[in-house]
Structure formats: C-alpha cells, structure tokens
Design an enzyme around this catalytic site. Structure first.
Site, PDB file in Angstrom:
ATOM      1  CB  SER A 212      -0.933  -0.035   1.214  1.00  9.46           C
ATOM      2  OG  SER A 212      -1.727   1.124   1.282  1.00  9.46           O
TER       3      SER A 212
ATOM      4  CE1 TYR B  50       0.274   5.125  -5.464  1.00  8.20           C
ATOM      5  CE2 TYR B  50       0.573   6.375  -3.436  1.00  8.20           C
ATOM      6  CZ  TYR B  50       0.913   5.310  -4.249  1.00  8.20           C
ATOM      7  OH  TYR B  50       1.882   4.426  -3.844  1.00  8.20           O
TER       8      TYR B  50
ATOM      9  CE  LYS C  44      -0.613   2.023  -3.631  1.00  6.13           C
ATOM     10  NZ  LYS C  44      -0.178   0.636  -3.920  1.00  6.13           N
TER      11      LYS C  44
END
Length: 278
Positions: A134, A148, A152
C-alpha cells in the site's frame, strides 16, 4: 526455509529488488511484469530458481495464466507480493474520469485479480501469505494525491477485511505502508499527470508537479533495505497485519492514530447515544 515467492511488477524498482533479494536468499521466485524480457534482464537472466512470466495485473485471464505457470513450474505458491502499482498525480477536478478509473483499476483491482487467482492454490495448501504494498497515502490523504490515496485507502480496507476471510485456511495477510523510498514510482513509466487544466488550479499544479518531479531519486528510503525487510516479514511465523516502513511513515502513522482518537473523543457528546429509543 526456501519458499515460492510470486512478485508482481518485478521489472523495475522495488519489485526488482525483492526478486534479487529473494533469489540471493535461496527462494524460488516467480517474477512478473508487462514485459518479461525487461524482468529477466533486471534479474540477471535465466536461473533454475527463477520463472519470469508476462503479467498485466488488470487482466483476470493473465493473472490466472501466470498463477498456473507458477504452479506448473514450482508446485505451489507460498508468498504473493502484490507490488505493481502506478501513481496518478493531480488535483481532483483536473483528473479525468478515465484517469481516475485507470488508477483504481491498476492499484486496487489489479492486486485483487492476482490474489483471486492465487487463493485457491493457497487454500488447497492450507498455508500462504498475501502481502500487498500500500502506502502511507493509504492512511493519510495528501495534496495532489487524491486518486492515488483513493486507490490505496481501498487496498487498506480490502486487505484488512480479507484477513478474516482467509485466516481459517492458514493464510496470513500483511499490508505494507512505505513512506518515501527510491522505488521508481515517480519515473515517467509509473507516473501520470492530470489531463485536464483549470485556471484556478494552474499555479498550484505547476508548482506541485515540479516539486514531485524533483523528488524522484532523492527520497530518503533505500528500496534494497525495504526489500530485505519485506522478506524478513514473510519469514515470520506470525506476520503483522501492517508493516509500516520508514521513519517518515512511522511518524505519520502514529500521528494519524492520535488524530483519529482525538476525533472520536470529540464526537462522543454528539455521536453517542444515537440508538433508536425503545
């Protein structure tokens, strides 16, 4: 003890370092990437303990084919390291719908595709370890990282819940939350910039993009040391649910925990006793 370790995104960056370290430690490695010739070259060519196979993590068929090749060659899969990822940078309004969907497709559905293909093998073995890389951006939202971080944060929720599904079969899970490492995530092959342009964001976009570009190769974290630490985690009898990697990440994670505790405490007066009266 030698293990069969399946690594995605092994053609460059952290994936290459994991593959090299695993081979040096005597493990059998399944190294995958979109361009197998690049992976093979990065890992030093043909080796008895190495299987290099093509894999586009966004393809369920490719995932199944790669897993079948691994089992045919080595007979089992002990560790899956979901490493492959991409970085979509930019402010939310300037990221197109297609770019946002591509980010989620790669960073969330990609690891899901590989894990879905690997789990029947591990269930049959009644053992295995799923490791998904992650980011500290999976715990803390940051400017210019909305896509992003969304991907994650999704990885975090999926992996934390997956643990409960698979532990009865002897399968362990670990979420890796690195801070800033020199993993090549910021090279052009891994980073995309927002397609759209809005005047209100123009100055901030120019400044922030330049800042991110200047960071490439200058991050404090050593990816070789991170690869070594990940292999040590896979060797533990009871691996952690989370492995926070890097001084910057540890400090950020600790601050996030304190912030959530403070927010829960502040919510107590209004947030408690909301059950329907009998």
């Amino acid at each position: 003890m030698s293990k069969v370790i399946f690594v995605t995104g092994a053609g460059r960056g952290l994936g290459t370092d994991i593959g090299r370290q695993a081979l040096a430690a005597g493990h059998q490695v399944v190294a995958t990437g979109r361009r197998p010739e690049t992976v093979l070259r990065a890992l030093g060519g043909e080796q008895d303990n190495l299987l290099v196979t093509a894999l586009d993590i966004t393809s369920t068929d490719a995932a199944q084919t790669a897993v079948e090749a691994a089992v045919t060659r080595f007979g089992r899969i002990d560790v899956l390291i979901n490493n492959a990822a991409a970085f979509q940078a930019g402010y939310f309004e300037e990221i197109s719908d297609a770019q946002m969907r591509a980010q989620i497709e790669t960073n969330l559905f990609g690891p899901m595709n590989i894990t879905r293909a690997v789990l029947p093998v591990m269930r049959a073995q009644r053992s295995g370890h799923i490791v998904t890389v992650s980011s500290i951006a999976g715990l803390v939202g940051q400017e210019f990282c909305v896509a992003y971080a969304a991907s994650k944060f999704g990885v975090e929720g999926w992996m934390e819940s997956l643990r409960h599904d698979v532990e009865p079969f002897g399968i362990r899970t670990t979420i890796v939350e690195p801070g800033f490492f020199r993993t090549e995530l910021l090279v052009d092959a891994s980073t995309s910039w927002a397609e759209l342009s809005i005047d209100d964001y123009a100055e901030r976009t120019e400044t922030t993009k330049a800042m991110w570009q200047s960071m490439n190769g200058q991050q404090a974290g050593d990816p070789v040391k991170l690869a070594d630490a990940l292999l040590k985690v896979t060797g533990l009898d009871e691996p952690p649910l989370r492995f926070v990697a890097g001084d910057d990440a540890i400090a950020t994670a600790e601050a996030k925990g304190q912030e959530i505790t403070q927010q829960a405490t502040a919510s107590r007066t209004l947030g408690s006793a909301l059950a329907h009266a009998a």
